[in-house]
Design a protein around this motif. Sequence first.
Motif, PDB file in Angstrom:
ATOM      1  N   TYR A 129       1.444   4.052  -3.135  1.00 43.87           N
ATOM      2  CA  TYR A 129       1.226   5.478  -2.901  1.00 43.87           C
ATOM      3  C   TYR A 129       2.469   6.283  -3.263  1.00 43.87           C
ATOM      4  CZ  TYR A 129       0.634   9.900  -0.471  1.00 43.87           C
ATOM      5  OH  TYR A 129       0.571  11.247  -0.177  1.00 43.87           O
ATOM      6  N   ALA A 186      -2.106   1.838   7.079  1.00 46.64           N
ATOM      7  CA  ALA A 186      -1.034   0.868   6.843  1.00 46.64           C
ATOM      8  C   ALA A 186       0.262   1.356   7.471  1.00 46.64           C
ATOM      9  CB  ALA A 186      -0.855   0.639   5.347  1.00 46.64           C
ATOM     10  N   ASP A 207      -6.514   4.718   4.048  1.00 48.49           N
ATOM     11  CA  ASP A 207      -6.023   3.340   4.122  1.00 48.49           C
ATOM     12  C   ASP A 207      -4.495   3.288   4.070  1.00 48.49           C
ATOM     13  OD1 ASP A 207      -6.122   4.153   1.405  1.00 48.49           O
ATOM     14  OD2 ASP A 207      -6.123   2.072   0.731  1.00 48.49           O
ATOM     15  N   VAL A 208      -3.890   4.244   3.383  1.00 48.25           N
ATOM     16  CA  VAL A 208      -2.427   4.302   3.326  1.00 48.25           C
ATOM     17  C   VAL A 208      -1.864   4.704   4.692  1.00 48.25           C
ATOM     18  CG1 VAL A 208      -0.448   5.473   2.278  1.00 48.25           C
ATOM     19  CG2 VAL A 208      -2.385   4.775   0.855  1.00 48.25           C
ATOM     20  N   LYS A 231       0.840  -1.208   0.000  1.00 47.31           N
ATOM     21  CA  LYS A 231       0.000   0.000   0.000  1.00 47.31           C
ATOM     22  C   LYS A 231       0.869   1.250   0.000  1.00 47.31           C
ATOM     23  CE  LYS A 231      -4.386  -1.355   2.155  1.00 47.31           C
ATOM     24  NZ  LYS A 231      -5.222  -0.916   1.019  1.00 47.31           N
TER      25      LYS A 231
END
Length: 215
Positions: free
Chosen positions: A16, A200, A196-197, A12
């Motif tokens: 990005y 993570a 969500d990044v 992830k």
Amino acid sequence: MITPEIISLARKLWDYHRMGQPLSKADCILALGTQDTRVAERAAELFHQGYAPLIVFSGGLGKITASIWTQSEAERFAEIAISKGVPADAILIENKSTNTGENILFTQKLLLEKQIEANSFIVVQKPYMERRSFATFKKHWPEKVLYVTSPDLTFEQYIVPELPMELLINSMVGDLQRIKLYPEKGFQIHQDIPEDVWAAFEELAAMGFDRFLIK
């Protein structure tokens, strides 16, 4: 132990950090120093493909390279490019910078001293430093046209003995934190980080991948 869960979280961050920008011809290729010599190979490849007539290699010795090299990153990269057929007179070397901000600022000074007018740049860096390089360049040189690229490698292909998975994940975690914090310090422009990044990032940091975090 690197588990499948850790790899999923790390990917992830990788996705990005990589911007995947399409490239156009530019006035200058600016290759930023790192321990990854594939960046120099990518810069040479772009030169031979006709993307720009000039390469600036920028980099002294950083946190990692100072412990493994005596030669500056820029000088080592220039030798690689010349070995790949790039003419020496198409290369400029900036060998004093120790971070991305200095890469940009010292390159500005070098081009000014050489009386070279460059209005567009292709910045070459490691895949997981594309976004941070973009944000730093745009802070210090906002009026220039910018494209960012890196060696065309997948997350799995990127792992090599000199950059094991654990070091790569620690580096990506540290860089993501800097993308979040550095705009307030005036080092980079703001970049949106999806929820969500960031989640993570927090999970990986809690798992112990915190070697390069700013405390």
